[in-house]
Design a protein around this motif. Sequence first.
Motif, PDB file in Angstrom:
ATOM      1  N   LEU A  50       0.837  -1.210   0.000  1.00  0.00           N
ATOM      2  CA  LEU A  50       0.000   0.000   0.000  1.00  0.00           C
ATOM      3  C   LEU A  50       0.866   1.253   0.000  1.00  0.00           C
ATOM      4  O   LEU A  50       0.568   2.239  -0.695  1.00  0.00           O
ATOM      5  CB  LEU A  50      -0.934  -0.021   1.213  1.00  0.00           C
ATOM      6  CG  LEU A  50      -1.938   1.129   1.314  1.00  0.00           C
ATOM      7  CD1 LEU A  50      -2.819   1.194   0.072  1.00  0.00           C
ATOM      8  CD2 LEU A  50      -2.797   1.008   2.568  1.00  0.00           C
ATOM      9  N   ASP A  51       1.981   1.237   0.765  1.00  0.00           N
ATOM     10  CA  ASP A  51       2.909   2.381   0.755  1.00  0.00           C
ATOM     11  C   ASP A  51       3.516   2.571  -0.640  1.00  0.00           C
ATOM     12  O   ASP A  51       3.670   3.707  -1.107  1.00  0.00           O
ATOM     13  CB  ASP A  51       4.027   2.156   1.780  1.00  0.00           C
ATOM     14  CG  ASP A  51       3.524   2.251   3.212  1.00  0.00           C
ATOM     15  OD1 ASP A  51       2.457   2.868   3.416  1.00  0.00           O
ATOM     16  OD2 ASP A  51       4.184   1.693   4.110  1.00  0.00           O
ATOM     17  N   GLU A  52       3.852   1.451  -1.304  1.00  0.00           N
ATOM     18  CA  GLU A  52       4.405   1.543  -2.660  1.00  0.00           C
ATOM     19  C   GLU A  52       3.380   2.131  -3.627  1.00  0.00           C
ATOM     20  O   GLU A  52       3.739   2.880  -4.549  1.00  0.00           O
ATOM     21  CB  GLU A  52       4.840   0.154  -3.138  1.00  0.00           C
ATOM     22  CG  GLU A  52       6.067  -0.399  -2.416  1.00  0.00           C
ATOM     23  CD  GLU A  52       6.396  -1.821  -2.857  1.00  0.00           C
ATOM     24  OE1 GLU A  52       5.855  -2.270  -3.896  1.00  0.00           O
ATOM     25  OE2 GLU A  52       7.188  -2.494  -2.164  1.00  0.00           O
ATOM     26  N   ILE A  53       2.110   1.799  -3.429  1.00  0.00           N
ATOM     27  CA  ILE A  53       1.049   2.338  -4.305  1.00  0.00           C
ATOM     28  C   ILE A  53       0.927   3.839  -4.113  1.00  0.00           C
ATOM     29  O   ILE A  53       0.795   4.598  -5.080  1.00  0.00           O
ATOM     30  CB  ILE A  53      -0.288   1.618  -4.028  1.00  0.00           C
ATOM     31  CG1 ILE A  53      -0.194   0.148  -4.430  1.00  0.00           C
ATOM     32  CG2 ILE A  53      -1.429   2.291  -4.786  1.00  0.00           C
ATOM     33  CD1 ILE A  53      -1.381  -0.692  -3.990  1.00  0.00           C
ATOM     34  N   TYR A  54       0.993   4.293  -2.843  1.00  0.00           N
ATOM     35  CA  TYR A  54       0.955   5.743  -2.591  1.00  0.00           C
ATOM     36  C   TYR A  54       2.142   6.430  -3.270  1.00  0.00           C
ATOM     37  O   TYR A  54       1.986   7.497  -3.886  1.00  0.00           O
ATOM     38  CB  TYR A  54       0.972   6.027  -1.079  1.00  0.00           C
ATOM     39  CG  TYR A  54      -0.391   5.983  -0.434  1.00  0.00           C
ATOM     40  CD1 TYR A  54      -1.364   6.943  -0.744  1.00  0.00           C
ATOM     41  CD2 TYR A  54      -0.722   4.995   0.485  1.00  0.00           C
ATOM     42  CE1 TYR A  54      -2.617   6.910  -0.144  1.00  0.00           C
ATOM     43  CE2 TYR A  54      -1.979   4.953   1.081  1.00  0.00           C
ATOM     44  CZ  TYR A  54      -2.920   5.910   0.764  1.00  0.00           C
ATOM     45  OH  TYR A  54      -4.159   5.869   1.333  1.00  0.00           O
ATOM     46  N   ASP A  55       3.325   5.829  -3.152  1.00  0.00           N
ATOM     47  CA  ASP A  55       4.514   6.403  -3.806  1.00  0.00           C
ATOM     48  C   ASP A  55       4.314   6.485  -5.317  1.00  0.00           C
ATOM     49  O   ASP A  55       4.699   7.469  -5.952  1.00  0.00           O
ATOM     50  CB  ASP A  55       5.749   5.548  -3.505  1.00  0.00           C
ATOM     51  CG  ASP A  55       6.163   5.631  -2.040  1.00  0.00           C
ATOM     52  OD1 ASP A  55       5.732   6.593  -1.373  1.00  0.00           O
ATOM     53  OD2 ASP A  55       6.896   4.729  -1.585  1.00  0.00           O
ATOM     54  N   LEU A  56       3.705   5.438  -5.880  1.00  0.00           N
ATOM     55  CA  LEU A  56       3.477   5.415  -7.324  1.00  0.00           C
ATOM     56  C   LEU A  56       2.501   6.516  -7.737  1.00  0.00           C
ATOM     57  O   LEU A  56       2.726   7.218  -8.732  1.00  0.00           O
ATOM     58  CB  LEU A  56       2.932   4.046  -7.736  1.00  0.00           C
ATOM     59  CG  LEU A  56       2.581   3.857  -9.213  1.00  0.00           C
ATOM     60  CD1 LEU A  56       3.812   4.057 -10.095  1.00  0.00           C
ATOM     61  CD2 LEU A  56       1.987   2.474  -9.460  1.00  0.00           C
ATOM     62  N   PHE A  57       1.429   6.713  -6.986  1.00  0.00           N
ATOM     63  CA  PHE A  57       0.457   7.763  -7.290  1.00  0.00           C
ATOM     64  C   PHE A  57       1.121   9.138  -7.244  1.00  0.00           C
ATOM     65  O   PHE A  57       0.892   9.982  -8.111  1.00  0.00           O
ATOM     66  CB  PHE A  57      -0.710   7.714  -6.295  1.00  0.00           C
ATOM     67  CG  PHE A  57      -1.850   6.830  -6.717  1.00  0.00           C
ATOM     68  CD1 PHE A  57      -3.046   7.368  -7.145  1.00  0.00           C
ATOM     69  CD2 PHE A  57      -1.720   5.455  -6.700  1.00  0.00           C
ATOM     70  CE1 PHE A  57      -4.094   6.562  -7.540  1.00  0.00           C
ATOM     71  CE2 PHE A  57      -2.760   4.628  -7.081  1.00  0.00           C
ATOM     72  CZ  PHE A  57      -3.972   5.189  -7.506  1.00  0.00           C
ATOM     73  N   ILE A  58       1.946   9.350  -6.203  1.00  0.00           N
ATOM     74  CA  ILE A  58       2.636  10.649  -6.080  1.00  0.00           C
ATOM     75  C   ILE A  58       3.608  10.843  -7.247  1.00  0.00           C
ATOM     76  O   ILE A  58       3.708  11.929  -7.819  1.00  0.00           O
ATOM     77  CB  ILE A  58       3.366  10.729  -4.721  1.00  0.00           C
ATOM     78  CG1 ILE A  58       2.341  10.743  -3.580  1.00  0.00           C
ATOM     79  CG2 ILE A  58       4.272  11.949  -4.661  1.00  0.00           C
ATOM     80  CD1 ILE A  58       2.935  10.512  -2.206  1.00  0.00           C
TER      81      ILE A  58
END
Length: 579
Positions: free
Chosen positions: A117-125
């Motif tokens: 989930l943290d990686e997904i947030y990083d990807l969105f940013i």
Amino acid sequence: MLRQSGIFRANEPVVERVMDSLDLERERGITILAKNTSINYAGVKINIVDTPGHSDFGGEVERTLSMVDGVMLLVDASEGPLPQTRFVLKKALEAGLPPIVCINKIDRPDARPEAVLDEIYDLFIDLEATEEQLDFPVVYTNARAGIATHALRQTASNLKPLFDLIVEALPGPLADSSAPAQFQANNLDYDDYVGRIAIGRLKSGTLNPGLYTLCRTDGFRQPVKITQVFGWQGLKRIELEKAGAGDIVAVAGIEAIQIGDTVADRDDPRPLPPLRVDEPTIAMIFSANNSPWAGREGQFVTSRKLRERLFQEQRKNVSLRVEETDSPEAFKVTGRGEFQLAIVIETMRREGYELQVSKPTVVTREIKGAVQEPMEMLVIDVPEEHIGIVSQLLAARRGKMTKMVHGGSGRVRLEFAVPSRGLIGFRSRFLTDTRGTGIMNALFNGWEPWHGPVQGRSNGAMVADREGMTTPYAVFHLQERGALFIAPGTRVYEGMVVGEYSRDNDLNVNICREKKLTNIRAAGRDENILITPHREMGLEEGIEWIAEDELVEVTPQSVRLRKKVLKQNERPRKREEND
């Protein structure tokens, strides 16, 4: 989702991966064509469109995103976001679509949902998502068991949380049924009974059999008649008397319709903006087969049939371009990548076509007098011991490492910026040097000034110098010269490439040589013939391996490598290229 929405009968047999219906998709385990279905939940009709993830099939993604109102991002709880995740999500965020995130396979022993989930947030940013898009809802699923939950520690028995989230978080179509009809063709199909079928979304108004105006992308307008309108119930196409705004439908009766054209109201035609897709970056020359064995295995062998099939493919595939060349026998085909063009060739050979294709080349463009070439973002996942050899391989191909992430499991994820032409022929060498343990994915990453010469294949070819049948005796004596591509007992012709020579020049060989028989026999006279297994050259491997003066001959039964000039005495000697 289809099972729990009641689409299938209780005793109906259901195959795995029902959306990947093509033989090629099932064989390779990937999605090639976008497909749609629909389900009903709590009185709400939910249209679902499954898109490919591979960037080579980006044309499918781009035209599909114009049909939807929101996206569901599906991510593996162990692997996390992959390069193809980045590609499709980038297009969805650019289109302003609201996302929901589904983290699947939470039952895996190596699942790490919180870190993913943290990686997904990083990807969105990283993809410059808006504040609204960053505030996405999350659902955790175990698709095999058919359960979904909003929190990892909650128990669940079905997919109801996922269905509720789709209905609540994703908007319905902003469509006006009272406005004039506007239907845009996003995909084309053909039926032997009703002719050409256009699939797309009805943006506004209503649609039923009758008279309309076809607004083509070139501005031309003509009156047309729709004979039938179809919708979807699960995976089945059903005929409709009338379709309303927001529905995904298929219309029959308009033979002249192309992808991007608008079917509009007869009295008040309002065309929709044409579909915008990224430009293709890789080109290949497709030509009619002119080898000595042309016409023996295929059903369609003439350049006229080849031309018809290629232009038919261009009409269905918006990311493909087909151009005539100086020769009436050859056509220049440009696409997103080697893989996309290889899929087109494989589809054609299965339909009975014979053809030959050249080495892929990159499409360049000139901006302010400077030549620019396409770039790729290459993501590689390898064991730690292979970092050095991979970096060395890519440095010779003008690649620059931009990122390195240690996953803590003995494997490393590397990111490189590489010219597209540097990746031609790279995959097979990469798999060999990493002993099959490496995973690579490439993504188009814009244009940059020309990076200078890139090292190509360093080895020459072993070329058959006569027609005949290969013998174990000849193969045994040639295998020390390099790697052979064919086994004993294979028929060859003059100019056919039979192996990779260990040096940088070509070697003409007699691979049909037989042992001379004499009437003298002595103990220990005969050698024990031990033949090393040959390297099987498939379509994709052949396309990657060939040089500028070679072709891949493709027929429904065979894939052969050959020289452009078959006769040995007419072929120019290969000189060493100076950078």
